[in-house]
Design a protein around this motif. Structure first.
Motif, PDB file in Angstrom:
ATOM      1  N   ALA A 216      21.322  35.546  26.588  1.00 11.60           N
ATOM      2  CA  ALA A 216      20.674  36.490  27.728  1.00 11.60           C
ATOM      3  C   ALA A 216      20.520  35.565  29.070  1.00 11.60           C
ATOM      4  N   PHE A 217      21.152  36.183  30.048  1.00 10.38           N
ATOM      5  CA  PHE A 217      21.197  35.622  31.400  1.00 10.38           C
ATOM      6  C   PHE A 217      20.037  36.210  32.371  1.00 10.38           C
ATOM      7  N   GLN A 218      18.978  35.296  32.646  1.00 13.25           N
ATOM      8  CA  GLN A 218      18.153  35.678  33.836  1.00 13.25           C
ATOM      9  C   GLN A 218      18.587  35.227  35.007  1.00 13.25           C
ATOM     10  N   ASN A 219      19.226  36.295  35.998  1.00 10.52           N
ATOM     11  CA  ASN A 219      19.502  36.010  37.340  1.00 10.52           C
ATOM     12  C   ASN A 219      18.751  36.641  38.253  1.00 10.52           C
ATOM     13  N   THR A 220      18.787  35.598  39.245  1.00 10.00           N
ATOM     14  CA  THR A 220      17.788  35.769  40.475  1.00 10.00           C
ATOM     15  C   THR A 220      18.537  35.531  41.863  1.00 10.00           C
ATOM     16  N   ILE A 221      18.638  36.254  42.638  1.00  9.01           N
ATOM     17  CA  ILE A 221      19.283  36.333  43.858  1.00  9.01           C
ATOM     18  C   ILE A 221      18.151  36.231  44.941  1.00  9.01           C
ATOM     19  N   THR A 222      17.791  35.389  45.724  1.00 11.75           N
ATOM     20  CA  THR A 222      17.115  34.863  46.635  1.00 11.75           C
ATOM     21  C   THR A 222      17.480  34.985  48.448  1.00 11.75           C
ATOM     22  N   PHE A 223      17.150  35.906  49.153  1.00 13.06           N
ATOM     23  CA  PHE A 223      17.439  35.833  50.498  1.00 13.06           C
ATOM     24  C   PHE A 223      16.223  35.188  51.119  1.00 13.06           C
ATOM     25  N   ASN A 224      16.612  33.882  51.498  1.00 17.88           N
ATOM     26  CA  ASN A 224      15.406  33.213  52.312  1.00 17.88           C
ATOM     27  C   ASN A 224      15.533  33.174  53.601  1.00 17.88           C
ATOM     28  N   ASN A 225      14.474  33.664  54.220  1.00 21.49           N
ATOM     29  CA  ASN A 225      14.315  33.825  55.851  1.00 21.49           C
ATOM     30  C   ASN A 225      12.927  33.080  55.872  1.00 21.49           C
ATOM     31  N   ARG A 226      12.689  32.009  55.430  1.00 22.21           N
ATOM     32  CA  ARG A 226      11.512  31.248  55.951  1.00 22.21           C
ATOM     33  C   ARG A 226      11.794  30.807  57.236  1.00 22.21           C
ATOM     34  N   ALA A 227      12.927  29.957  57.496  1.00 27.60           N
ATOM     35  CA  ALA A 227      13.152  29.454  58.535  1.00 27.60           C
ATOM     36  C   ALA A 227      13.051  30.149  59.887  1.00 27.60           C
ATOM     37  N   HIS A 228      13.282  31.498  59.812  1.00 30.73           N
ATOM     38  CA  HIS A 228      13.420  32.471  60.795  1.00 30.73           C
ATOM     39  C   HIS A 228      14.509  32.052  61.815  1.00 30.73           C
ATOM     40  N   SER A 229      15.425  31.320  61.734  1.00 25.50           N
ATOM     41  CA  SER A 229      16.616  30.538  62.492  1.00 25.50           C
ATOM     42  C   SER A 229      17.636  31.373  62.920  1.00 25.50           C
ATOM     43  N   GLY A 230      17.750  32.533  62.081  1.00 29.34           N
ATOM     44  CA  GLY A 230      18.753  33.660  62.545  1.00 29.34           C
ATOM     45  C   GLY A 230      19.776  33.482  61.216  1.00 29.34           C
ATOM     46  N   LYS A 231      19.622  32.699  60.553  1.00 24.16           N
ATOM     47  CA  LYS A 231      20.500  32.247  59.469  1.00 24.16           C
ATOM     48  C   LYS A 231      19.646  32.573  58.209  1.00 24.16           C
ATOM     49  N   ILE A 232      19.962  33.440  57.165  1.00 25.33           N
ATOM     50  CA  ILE A 232      19.350  33.929  55.903  1.00 25.33           C
ATOM     51  C   ILE A 232      20.214  32.872  54.777  1.00 25.33           C
ATOM     52  N   LYS A 233      19.726  32.122  53.998  1.00 24.14           N
ATOM     53  CA  LYS A 233      20.398  31.589  53.111  1.00 24.14           C
ATOM     54  C   LYS A 233      20.078  32.210  51.922  1.00 24.14           C
ATOM     55  N   ILE A 234      21.481  32.437  51.009  1.00 23.05           N
ATOM     56  CA  ILE A 234      21.169  33.124  49.769  1.00 23.05           C
ATOM     57  C   ILE A 234      21.573  32.268  48.812  1.00 23.05           C
ATOM     58  N   TYR A 235      20.375  32.258  47.796  1.00 23.63           N
ATOM     59  CA  TYR A 235      20.415  31.328  46.579  1.00 23.63           C
ATOM     60  C   TYR A 235      20.684  32.184  45.370  1.00 23.63           C
ATOM     61  N   PHE A 236      21.425  31.710  44.616  1.00 27.32           N
ATOM     62  CA  PHE A 236      21.758  32.482  43.251  1.00 27.32           C
ATOM     63  C   PHE A 236      21.406  31.558  42.032  1.00 27.32           C
ATOM     64  N   ASP A 237      20.485  31.767  41.277  1.00 28.16           N
ATOM     65  CA  ASP A 237      20.076  31.199  40.058  1.00 28.16           C
ATOM     66  C   ASP A 237      20.175  31.767  38.886  1.00 28.16           C
ATOM     67  N   SER A 238      20.537  31.303  37.766  1.00 27.65           N
ATOM     68  CA  SER A 238      21.000  31.750  36.493  1.00 27.65           C
ATOM     69  C   SER A 238      20.285  30.914  35.412  1.00 27.65           C
ATOM     70  N   ASP A 239      19.176  31.447  34.700  1.00 26.47           N
ATOM     71  CA  ASP A 239      18.906  30.691  33.378  1.00 26.47           C
ATOM     72  C   ASP A 239      19.476  31.605  32.096  1.00 26.47           C
ATOM     73  N   THR A 240      20.037  30.664  31.444  1.00 29.89           N
ATOM     74  CA  THR A 240      20.701  31.051  30.160  1.00 29.89           C
ATOM     75  C   THR A 240      19.682  30.920  28.954  1.00 29.89           C
ATOM     76  N   ASP A 241      19.727  31.720  28.103  1.00 31.57           N
ATOM     77  CA  ASP A 241      19.022  31.340  26.830  1.00 31.57           C
ATOM     78  C   ASP A 241      19.843  31.931  25.595  1.00 31.57           C
ATOM     79  N   ILE A 242      20.025  31.080  24.859  1.00 35.68           N
ATOM     80  CA  ILE A 242      20.670  31.428  23.360  1.00 35.68           C
ATOM     81  C   ILE A 242      19.835  32.219  22.447  1.00 35.68           C
ATOM     82  N   GLN A 243      20.325  33.432  22.034  1.00 35.54           N
ATOM     83  CA  GLN A 243      19.541  34.050  21.124  1.00 35.54           C
ATOM     84  C   GLN A 243      20.342  34.334  19.840  1.00 35.54           C
TER      85      GLN A 243
END
Length: 502
Positions: A216-243
């Protein structure tokens, strides 16, 4: 006279038993032809447990590679314009509003047609799950950079929208996509988070003659605009669980037989550890009884208590460590079967042999750390993915190379794993750099001085050594025969008085 005679007989018998107790296995064989069963069992156990660890590590390595390859595949599937190389600690970045909208809708579209584009064996989790999009932003505000004025409420609000897999092709999904939710006010926007769960099956284990696993793959894509600098950083995180696969049918006797053989082998490991545990516990109990006899006799004859150091000589620290190791191995083997059942010692004569013996002891510790890092940290750190890489990483750490990078690259997905990694790395570095390397150098530099000093002034004598000094074990030297083993070669007579010291 009768009482004195009984006391002398008791003293002789006690000395015989003490002398025999402090002999090594080879000397015990020459003295009484007693086969060293515990020694043979420990050698067999080491071979079996090492083989068990290698098999388990190789299986774990398949899991690690499957997780990493899926994570890379997900990034290429769901991140628009992903180059294949992460930018620093994030996956990629965007710089325009249109890129932000395109990237968000790209994820939705790829999720919609996943089964038609993915090369992997992937599917949606279940009908109740789906794709969830949440945006976090400041409650209200106005920005006028040209006039150098601003008004902002730093309180945040979160709004979410949900897409089920079965409704993505219908009009309901179109209405949601055209809703005001996607009218992003970037001066207020803090982040957009897209999360979804996928299921997959790893068939590569079949090539290793193992039953396939379900993931089971729990995927999360985060568009981070906290800096408001004109650049949005995209984070991809995947948590894997063996079932555990709920309903599976694998045809082919090779897989089932291989699994049965591994389970039988694990059973033999448990039996050998149980036998070792019983023998070592029995030895400790007998040693404590012998200690009690010696203490009572010393009090009866010499009217004084035995010192604490002499009492401790009866407690063999190796037996205690073996017992602890056996308990942990039994527990680990039981857990492994549950997972698998899917269906510095004094110098001898010169410095070189002493250093070799020290290297053997240090090598066993090093090997233990290597297996531990490979199996436990393998899924969370790229330097611990395979056995060879772990050995090279630890050797680099001993030489002071790449320390900060090794600490920094551990994934902080699990607090328990992060804490374990810190304890693991700190203990290894402290043990090998500050202790073992220092002792290694000290063994070479102090070897000559130690031998010369003891040869001139003699070895330090305690009450126990003094008690056994005048006792000759002539009865033990009758009918000596050499055992066809290297370890049981005859010891020279001049070494007999070093038994206790060694």
């Amino acid at each position: 006279m009768m009482a004195q005679s009984d006391l002398d007989l008791k003293e002789t018998a006690l000395k015989e038993d003490l002398k025999f107790y402090f002999m090594n296995p080879c000397e015990k064989y020459r003295a009484r032809h007693q086969i060293p069963w515990k020694l043979a069992l420990q050698i067999l156990k080491i071979l079996m447990v090492t083989t068990q660890l290698i098999f388990f590590g190789l299986s774990n390595q398949l899991v690690v590679s499957f997780k990493e390859e899926n994570t890379i595949a997900f990034k290429h599937l769901f991140l628009k314009g992903y180059s294949g190389v992460d930018e620093d600690d994030y996956s990629c970045s965007i710089y325009t509003q249109q890129d932000a909208y395109d990237s968000i809708f790209y994820v939705i579209n790829q999720y919609k047609q996943l089964k038609n584009i993915s090369l992997g064996i992937l599917g949606y989790e279940h009908e109740g799950s789906g794709l969830k999009i949440c945006k976090q932003q400041y409650k209200k505000g106005t920005m006028l950079p040209a006039n150098d004025t601003m008004s902002i409420d730093v309180s945040t609000e979160t709004e979410c929208i949900f897409f089920k897999p079965q409704e993505l092709a219908g009009k309901k999904a179109e209405l949601k996509l055209n809703s005001s939710f996607f009218n992003l006010e970037f001066y207020r926007l803090i982040q957009v988070e897209i999360s979804f769960k996928l299921k997959g099956i790893a068939l590569q284990t079949i090539h290793a003659r193992e039953l396939p696993d379900c993931y089971a793959f729990q995927n999360t894509i985060t568009f981070n605009n906290r800096a408001h600098s004109g650049k949005i950083k995209i984070y991809f995180d995947s948590d894997t669980d063996i079932q555990e696969c709920k309903d599976w049918h694998v045809f082919g006797s090779v897989l089932q037989k291989n699994t049965q053989y591994i389970l039988v082998f694990d059973g033999f490991v448990i039996l050998s550890c149980v036998a070792s545990l019983i023998l070592c516990t029995r030895s400790i109990v007998l040693a404590l009884r012998l200690q009690k006899r010696f203490v009572n006799f010393f009090l009866e004859k010499y009217k004084r208590h035995v010192c604490h150091a002499d009492r401790l000589e009866f407690i063999n620290g190796w037996y205690v460590l073996v017992i602890i190791s056996d308990v942990m191995t039994i527990i680990g083997s039981i857990l492994k079967m549950e997972i698998k059942a899917k269906v510095l010692i004094l110098t001898m004569q010169a410095s070189l042999p002493k250093v070799l013996r020290f290297c053997c002891c240090a090598g066993m510790i090093y090997l233990g750390y290597t297996f531990c890092g490979w199996i436990v940290l393998g899924p969370y750190h790229e330097k611990f993915e395979d056995l060879n890489t772990v050995a090279e990483c630890l050797f680099s750490l001993v030489n002071g190379d790449d320390m900060f990078a090794t600490f920094a690259q551990i994934q902080q997905k699990s607090t328990l794993v992060w804490v374990f990694s810190r304890l693991y790395l700190y203990s290894f570095i402290s043990l090998f750099i500050y202790m073992i390397l220092s002792l290694f150098i000290a063994l070479i530099t102090d070897s000559y001085d130690t031998i010369k000093k003891y040869q001139q002034s003699g070895f330090p004598v305690t009450d126990l050594h003094e008690f056994l000094k005048d006792h000759a074990s002539v009865g033990y030297r009758k009918e000596q025969t050499s055992m066809p083993l290297i370890c049981c070669c005859r010891r020279q007579e001049s070494d007999d008085n070093l038994i206790l010291i060694n």
